[in-house]
Design a protein around this motif. Structure first.
Motif, PDB file in Angstrom:
ATOM      1  N   ILE A  37      46.131  80.850  52.879  1.00 12.07           N
ATOM      2  CA  ILE A  37      46.084  81.985  51.956  1.00 12.07           C
ATOM      3  C   ILE A  37      44.616  82.325  51.712  1.00 12.07           C
ATOM      4  CG2 ILE A  37      46.670  82.841  49.666  1.00 12.07           C
ATOM      5  CD1 ILE A  37      49.085  81.137  49.655  1.00 12.07           C
ATOM      6  N   PRO A  38      44.124  83.374  52.370  1.00 11.20           N
ATOM      7  CA  PRO A  38      42.743  83.769  52.122  1.00 11.20           C
ATOM      8  C   PRO A  38      42.686  84.606  50.846  1.00 11.20           C
ATOM      9  CG  PRO A  38      43.686  84.953  54.009  1.00 11.20           C
ATOM     10  CD  PRO A  38      44.806  84.227  53.345  1.00 11.20           C
ATOM     11  N   ASP A  39      41.608  84.442  50.047  1.00 12.07           N
ATOM     12  CA  ASP A  39      41.501  85.308  48.872  1.00 12.07           C
ATOM     13  C   ASP A  39      41.044  86.698  49.328  1.00 12.07           C
ATOM     14  OD1 ASP A  39      38.758  85.435  49.113  1.00 12.07           O
ATOM     15  OD2 ASP A  39      38.303  84.340  47.272  1.00 12.07           O
ATOM     16  N   THR A  40      41.027  87.653  48.387  1.00 12.55           N
ATOM     17  CA  THR A  40      40.799  89.052  48.766  1.00 12.55           C
ATOM     18  C   THR A  40      39.500  89.246  49.549  1.00 12.55           C
ATOM     19  OG1 THR A  40      41.673  89.401  46.569  1.00 12.55           O
ATOM     20  CG2 THR A  40      41.079  91.364  47.845  1.00 12.55           C
ATOM     21  N   ASN A  41      38.426  88.619  49.060  1.00 10.70           N
ATOM     22  CA  ASN A  41      37.144  88.812  49.744  1.00 10.70           C
ATOM     23  C   ASN A  41      37.152  88.236  51.142  1.00 10.70           C
ATOM     24  OD1 ASN A  41      35.790  90.244  47.795  1.00 10.70           O
ATOM     25  ND2 ASN A  41      35.323  88.369  46.632  1.00 10.70           N
ATOM     26  N   VAL A  42      37.818  87.102  51.287  1.00 12.71           N
ATOM     27  CA  VAL A  42      37.884  86.489  52.619  1.00 12.71           C
ATOM     28  C   VAL A  42      38.675  87.399  53.566  1.00 12.71           C
ATOM     29  CG1 VAL A  42      38.744  84.525  53.937  1.00 12.71           C
ATOM     30  CG2 VAL A  42      37.577  84.155  51.758  1.00 12.71           C
ATOM     31  N   VAL A  43      39.751  87.995  53.052  1.00 12.97           N
ATOM     32  CA  VAL A  43      40.535  88.907  53.896  1.00 12.97           C
ATOM     33  C   VAL A  43      39.661  90.056  54.369  1.00 12.97           C
ATOM     34  CG1 VAL A  43      42.412  90.588  53.966  1.00 12.97           C
ATOM     35  CG2 VAL A  43      42.768  88.366  52.882  1.00 12.97           C
ATOM     36  N   LEU A  44      38.934  90.649  53.417  1.00 10.13           N
ATOM     37  CA  LEU A  44      38.099  91.804  53.780  1.00 10.13           C
ATOM     38  C   LEU A  44      37.056  91.411  54.803  1.00 10.13           C
ATOM     39  CD1 LEU A  44      37.565  93.517  50.333  1.00 10.13           C
ATOM     40  CD2 LEU A  44      38.955  94.287  52.263  1.00 10.13           C
ATOM     41  N   HIS A  45      36.431  90.287  54.538  1.00 14.64           N
ATOM     42  CA  HIS A  45      35.353  89.803  55.388  1.00 14.64           C
ATOM     43  C   HIS A  45      35.878  89.424  56.781  1.00 14.64           C
ATOM     44  CE1 HIS A  45      32.227  86.356  55.883  1.00 14.64           C
ATOM     45  NE2 HIS A  45      32.157  87.243  56.834  1.00 14.64           N
ATOM     46  N   LEU A  46      36.994  88.675  56.785  1.00 19.98           N
ATOM     47  CA  LEU A  46      37.538  88.228  58.062  1.00 19.98           C
ATOM     48  C   LEU A  46      38.063  89.383  58.890  1.00 19.98           C
ATOM     49  CD1 LEU A  46      39.496  84.932  57.437  1.00 19.98           C
ATOM     50  CD2 LEU A  46      37.191  85.264  58.263  1.00 19.98           C
ATOM     51  N   SER A  47      38.648  90.357  58.221  1.00 21.45           N
ATOM     52  CA  SER A  47      39.268  91.417  59.003  1.00 21.45           C
ATOM     53  C   SER A  47      38.204  92.212  59.734  1.00 21.45           C
ATOM     54  CB  SER A  47      40.112  92.314  58.107  1.00 21.45           C
ATOM     55  OG  SER A  47      39.275  92.882  57.139  1.00 21.45           O
ATOM     56  N   GLN A  48      36.956  92.167  59.235  1.00 23.13           N
ATOM     57  CA  GLN A  48      35.896  92.868  59.961  1.00 23.13           C
ATOM     58  C   GLN A  48      35.328  92.002  61.069  1.00 23.13           C
ATOM     59  OE1 GLN A  48      33.119  93.619  56.855  1.00 23.13           O
ATOM     60  NE2 GLN A  48      34.587  94.836  55.717  1.00 23.13           N
ATOM     61  N   THR A  49      35.636  90.723  61.031  1.00 22.65           N
ATOM     62  CA  THR A  49      34.915  89.854  61.943  1.00 22.65           C
ATOM     63  C   THR A  49      35.824  88.961  62.766  1.00 22.65           C
ATOM     64  OG1 THR A  49      34.656  88.270  60.175  1.00 22.65           O
ATOM     65  CG2 THR A  49      32.871  89.813  60.495  1.00 22.65           C
ATOM     66  N   VAL A  50      36.269  87.875  62.164  1.00 24.99           N
ATOM     67  CA  VAL A  50      36.969  86.853  62.931  1.00 24.99           C
ATOM     68  C   VAL A  50      38.391  87.242  63.283  1.00 24.99           C
ATOM     69  CG1 VAL A  50      37.825  84.503  62.858  1.00 24.99           C
ATOM     70  CG2 VAL A  50      35.595  85.054  61.913  1.00 24.99           C
ATOM     71  N   LEU A  51      39.082  87.821  62.305  1.00 20.52           N
ATOM     72  CA  LEU A  51      40.493  88.041  62.483  1.00 20.52           C
ATOM     73  C   LEU A  51      40.733  89.055  63.544  1.00 20.52           C
ATOM     74  CD1 LEU A  51      42.374  88.264  59.152  1.00 20.52           C
ATOM     75  CD2 LEU A  51      42.341  86.468  60.838  1.00 20.52           C
ATOM     76  N   ASP A  52      41.543  88.691  64.469  1.00 18.44           N
ATOM     77  CA  ASP A  52      42.013  89.701  65.369  1.00 18.44           C
ATOM     78  C   ASP A  52      43.407  89.218  65.593  1.00 18.44           C
ATOM     79  OD1 ASP A  52      42.624  89.375  68.051  1.00 18.44           O
ATOM     80  OD2 ASP A  52      40.615  89.528  68.777  1.00 18.44           O
ATOM     81  N   VAL A  53      44.286  90.140  65.806  1.00 15.50           N
ATOM     82  CA  VAL A  53      45.697  89.804  65.704  1.00 15.50           C
ATOM     83  C   VAL A  53      46.048  88.606  66.578  1.00 15.50           C
ATOM     84  CG1 VAL A  53      47.908  90.912  65.417  1.00 15.50           C
ATOM     85  CG2 VAL A  53      45.852  92.280  65.725  1.00 15.50           C
ATOM     86  N   ARG A  54      45.315  88.494  67.716  1.00 15.97           N
ATOM     87  CA  ARG A  54      45.647  87.413  68.621  1.00 15.97           C
ATOM     88  C   ARG A  54      45.232  86.065  68.063  1.00 15.97           C
ATOM     89  NH1 ARG A  54      42.364  89.420  73.223  1.00 15.97           N
ATOM     90  NH2 ARG A  54      41.635  90.630  71.494  1.00 15.97           N
ATOM     91  N   ALA A  55      44.188  86.039  67.237  1.00 13.73           N
ATOM     92  CA  ALA A  55      43.652  84.761  66.793  1.00 13.73           C
ATOM     93  C   ALA A  55      44.453  84.176  65.640  1.00 13.73           C
ATOM     94  CB  ALA A  55      42.204  84.930  66.388  1.00 13.73           C
ATOM     95  N   MET A  56      44.946  84.995  64.783  1.00  8.30           N
ATOM     96  CA  MET A  56      45.637  84.464  63.608  1.00  8.30           C
ATOM     97  C   MET A  56      46.747  85.411  63.204  1.00  8.30           C
ATOM     98  SD  MET A  56      42.883  83.179  60.950  1.00  8.30           S
ATOM     99  CE  MET A  56      41.618  82.012  61.366  1.00  8.30           C
TER     100      MET A  56
END
Ligand SMILES: *[C@@H]1O[C@H](CO)[C@@H](O)[C@H](O)[C@H]1NC(C)=O
Ligand SMILES: *[C@@H]1O[C@H](CO)[C@@H](O)[C@H](O)[C@H]1NC(C)=O
Length: 839
Positions: A37-56
């Motif tokens: 469960i990422p908090d709101t800031n982590v979601v915003l931050h990750l979605s610009q960087t690490v998160l890509d649908v394939r990774a998580m």
């Protein structure tokens, strides 16, 4: 009553998202199955960087009745939000523990907020900082590189030295713009000189349209396309833009003083002075992920690297990566995170690897990404709006359309054309006049306003033609089939039909939706052959002859009015059908039939423009081409003067006439060169809305009104394929002409290949020859030889692949022979080149 979504929970409903217990990422920190469960800031931050649908897998946490909390007195909205996330995480952890009889499936909270983390630990949650968790992942080392730098980190990795002036806060920018002390505009970096850029002021009624910025300090961290606030310098500091070619590609990563010395090489000439100024603040960043490559690093083990974007207008970007060795020679994507005032370069992070540089598929991908061309396959939602096959014309269609199936309609296109969007006919009427029709595929019948198919086509905007590849604007079923006016099939069209006399004067125009059945799909050459073959007298051939005769009259009349015949050398490639590599290159030769089709498309474009303006006087979408300011032609006039010829620019007609007249004996290509130069002096044509402008004139076409009606615009990736061609050829010698004379270079046009290139005279790695530039001529004296525009030269052409990212066509002078400058005529076997760092 939304369920929890977990697979382990029996209460979940079938349609709810499935959180699978075993779809688990391996981590050193959490060696058990877990949900994040990422908090709101982590979601915003990750979605610009690490998160890509394939990774998580991303999943939303809904507010359940059990997890709803009220804001407490004195609690900030943010604190309430953090508490709600902790409560939700706790509820979820307990819920799953219950469902799995003791907790084989756990919940991990990610937060970068120190207070939140402490409270979560006290509350009994498993909690990690984002970076800490990402670093613990086994088998995904590249994710770490993709973490954007936190604002606090940015100071750590750069020195404390202040390199740039502070940016003003938005409130001061706004008041400054209001009281006229500051100007707002869009920053355009200079492609050839990284120390220079222009801010285009986008406000009506401002006397100043452009502000020139020179030097790193004055550019003050503006990146191409940013909206910025600028402060003007007093008139004493206004200058002429430099005409030196200057690139930031030293291998040196240090924040050195070198920029200042380079800046001094920007010689100022006494031409027209431009307003200058400096950036004082950024109103809106317009950053996107950029394609490019890692610069060669001096230090092998370093984790800090400089990334060089493919787009020369974007500055180099500093990134941290542990996989530099793997990324050498690869095209990658990098995003900018920020540009602190004490850092020479912006900081960014690795986003994605695109593949090996120089590889045709990778380079095509880079081209598409860099030009923002949407090129993924069409989605099922888009495809769902396609007509069901087999498709045929219905009685309903015929009721609302003119039935033109009996007419001798045909199409004329380049060989291999599969999307035929226009067809023509011409026939004699009983009253002796001629009827001419232009029929355009009626795409609007198949694409209804606002649906997913319409939206996708609108976002693509055009079909993009690459050599050997095409990216469709609409799915193939439409582009190559139902909306392609092929021969011997019934197709829906939008027709523009004129009644004309034999002198090509329009007597009547009408527009109708129609059904046609083309009788022949011809190539330009086939159409030409029919026209010329006197033994052929069928309907289609007679129709073509009629069209051709009328087109010549129409063209003559346009030329009379001052329409310009401007040549630009167009190149086409012969592709190897197996490898799709270009194997031959030739400039396009134009046949009469090319100009025939063009003439009627133009007439249709003009007639439709007039019609939509008559019908919708306030909101017709038109296209205009403003007359250039006379000073634009200075270079053209000078070039002609150098051969004792006069160019008149008082009107388009005067220009057209004097261009026709400007010939030099024994130099047939001279006239073409002049026309190429004239094209380069023109303004850009623009779309506009009829209600918002009063000047509709199209200068180049000498037409009072004009729009785009008949087909989408085509583009091609010729530059890259030119490189592939030369890569396979080694070094070759060619004849060329000087198109421009610069302070440190001559720009040469090679007619045979329709391509341009530069011969530079100032080398970084050896002493430069003695150069004298005279802006009046303009001439450039190199040692004892004086170069003038349009001089004939001989050069070698080769592909310099020493820096694979900036692979470019290299030209070296063979003739005239200047000691120490020109190269000897090369042997047939090209010598292996030693790699050079600068390019
Ligand atoms: C064309 O050239 C001829 C001879 O050089 C000159 O007499 C004539 O005035 C020129 N016409 C135009 C339109 O410039
Ligand atoms: C007519 O308009 C189309 C765009 O719909 C454009 O591609 C084409 O170049 C125009 N043709 C002429 C001759 O103006």
């Amino acid at each position: 009553d939304i369920c929890c979504g977990s697979e382990v929970c029996k209460e979940r409903k079938d349609e709810a998202p499935v959180l699978q217990e075993d779809a688990c990422i391996e981590s050193n920190l959490c060696s058990y199955p877990h949900y994040l469960i990422p908090d709101t800031n982590v979601v915003l931050h990750l979605s610009q960087t690490v998160l890509d649908v394939r990774a998580m897998h991303v999943c939303l946490i809904f507010v359940l009745r059990e997890t709803f909390i009220e804001r407490e007195p004195g609690e900030s909205a943010n604190d309430r939000n953090d508490r709600a996330i902790r409560v939700a995480a706790k509820w979820y952890a307990d819920h799953l523990a219950k469902k799995t009889n003791g907790g084989s499936l756990k919940v991990v909270l990610l937060t970068d907020d120190r207070a939140n983390k402490e409270k979560a630990e006290q509350y009994g949650l498993i909690v990690y900082r984002c970076e800490e968790y990402i670093k613990s992942l086994i088998g995904n080392p590249e994710l770490v590189d993709r973490l954007a730098l936190q604002p606090d980190d940015q100071n750590e990795i750069t020195g404390s030295k202040l390199l740039f002036p502070e940016h003003l806060p938005l409130s001061r920018i706004q008041s400054g713009i209001k009281n006229g002390v500051l100007l707002q505009g869009t920053f355009h970096a200079n492609r050839d000189n990284y120390l220079e850029g222009t801010v285009f002021i986008n406000r009506e009624g401002e006397d100043i349209n452009e502000v020139l910025l020179q030097g790193l300090q004055n550019l003050n961290r503006a990146v191409h396309q940013d909206v910025v606030a600028v402060e003007l310098f007093p008139k004493e500091r206004w200058v002429a833009p430099s005409s030196v070619v200057l690139q930031d590609d030293s291998p040196n990563d240090e924040d050195s003083e070198e920029d200042e010395t380079e800046n001094k090489r920007v010689v100022k000439s006494e031409n027209v002075l431009k307003p200058t100024g400096r950036v004082v603040g950024i109103i809106k960043r317009n950053w996107r992920p950029y394609c490019g490559m890692l610069s060669q690093s001096m230090i092998k083990e370093a984790t800090r690297h400089l990334f060089t974007p493919a787009d020369r207008r974007i500055p180099r970007i500093r990134i941290e990566t542990r996989q530099a060795a793997n990324l050498a020679g690869q095209r990658i994507m990098v995003a900018i995170d920020g540009w602190p005032k004490n850092s020479r370069y912006p900081n960014g992070h690795f986003v994605k690897n695109l593949g090996t540089a120089g590889d045709k598929d990778t380079e095509t991908e880079v081209l598409l990404l860099e030009h923002d061309v949407p090129h993924l396959p069409f989605s099922p939602a888009v495809l769902s709006f396609l007509p069901k096959m087999p498709w045929s014309i219905t009685e309903e269609d015929l009721k609302v359309r003119a039935d033109l199936r009996h007419l001798g309609v045909c199409s004329v296109d380049p060989p291999g054309c599969t999307d035929i969007d226009d067809a023509l006919h011409c026939r004699e009427l009983e009253n002796g006049n001629l009827e001419v029709g232009v029929h355009i595929a009626d795409v609007s019948h198949f694409i209804r306003p606002g649906n997913a198919l319409d939206q996708e086509a609108a976002s693509r905007g055009t079909t993009v033609y690459l050599c050997g590849k095409r990216i469709d604007m609409v799915p193939e079923l439409l582009s190559s089939n139902l909306c392609s006016l092929r021969s011997n099939v019934e197709r829906l069209a939008f027709s523009c039909i004129w009644e004309m006399n034999h002198n090509a004067e329009i007597i009547k125009t009408h527009f109708t939706k129609s059904v046609i059945n083309s009788k022949a799909s011809l190539t330009y050459a086939e159409a030409q052959m029919r026209i010329d073959d006197t033994t052929m007298n069928d309907d289609i051939t007679k129709s073509l002859r009629g069209l051709n005769r009328l087109a010549k009259i129409l063209k003559g009349r346009r030329t009379e009015k001052g329409a310009l015949t401007l040549s630009s050398p167009e190149v086409r490639f012969h592709m190897d059908s197996e490898t799709h590599d270009p194997i031959d290159l030739q400039t396009k030769e134009l046949k009469e039939t090319n100009s025939m089709v063009e003439e009627f498309m133009l007439l249709a474009n003009i007639s439709v423009a007039q019609k939509i303006y008559d019908e919708f006087s306030e909101c017709a979408l038109l296209r205009k081409h403003p007359s250039p300011p006379p000073s634009n032609y200075d270079i053209l006039i000078k070039a002609a003067k150098s051969r004792d010829l006069n160019i008149h620019i008082d009107s388009a007609k005067a220009l057209a006439d004097s261009l026709n007249n400007a010939t030099v004996e024994n130099f047939p290509y001279f006239n073409t060169l002049l026309r190429i130069l004239a094209t380069l002096c023109m303004m850009q044509a623009v779309y506009f809305c009829s209600g918002m402008d009063s000047d509709f004139h199209h200068y180049g076409l000498a037409s009072p009104i004009y729009t785009h009606f008949t087909s989408p615009i085509r583009r091609a990736s010729v530059a890259f394929h030119t490189q592939l061609f030369f890569k396979n050829k080694g070094i070759i010698n060619e004849e060329g002409f000087i198109l421009f004379v610069r302070k440190n270079a001559i720009i040469i046009l090679i007619p045979k290949f329709g391509m341009e290139g530069a011969v530079f005279f100032d080398n970084k790695d050896k002493p430069s020859p003695h150069l004298i530039f005279d802006s009046e001529g303009p001439t450039l004296k190199v040692e004892e030889h004086t170069f003038r525009m349009f001089d004939k030269v001989k050069v070698t052409i080769s592909l310099d692949a020493s820096n694979i990212q900036h692979q470019r066509i290299r030209m070296a002078l063979i003739e005239p022979v200047i000691p120490g400058v020109s190269v000897p005529v090369p042997e047939s076997e090209p010598e292996a080149k030693k790699p050079k760092l600068d390019c």
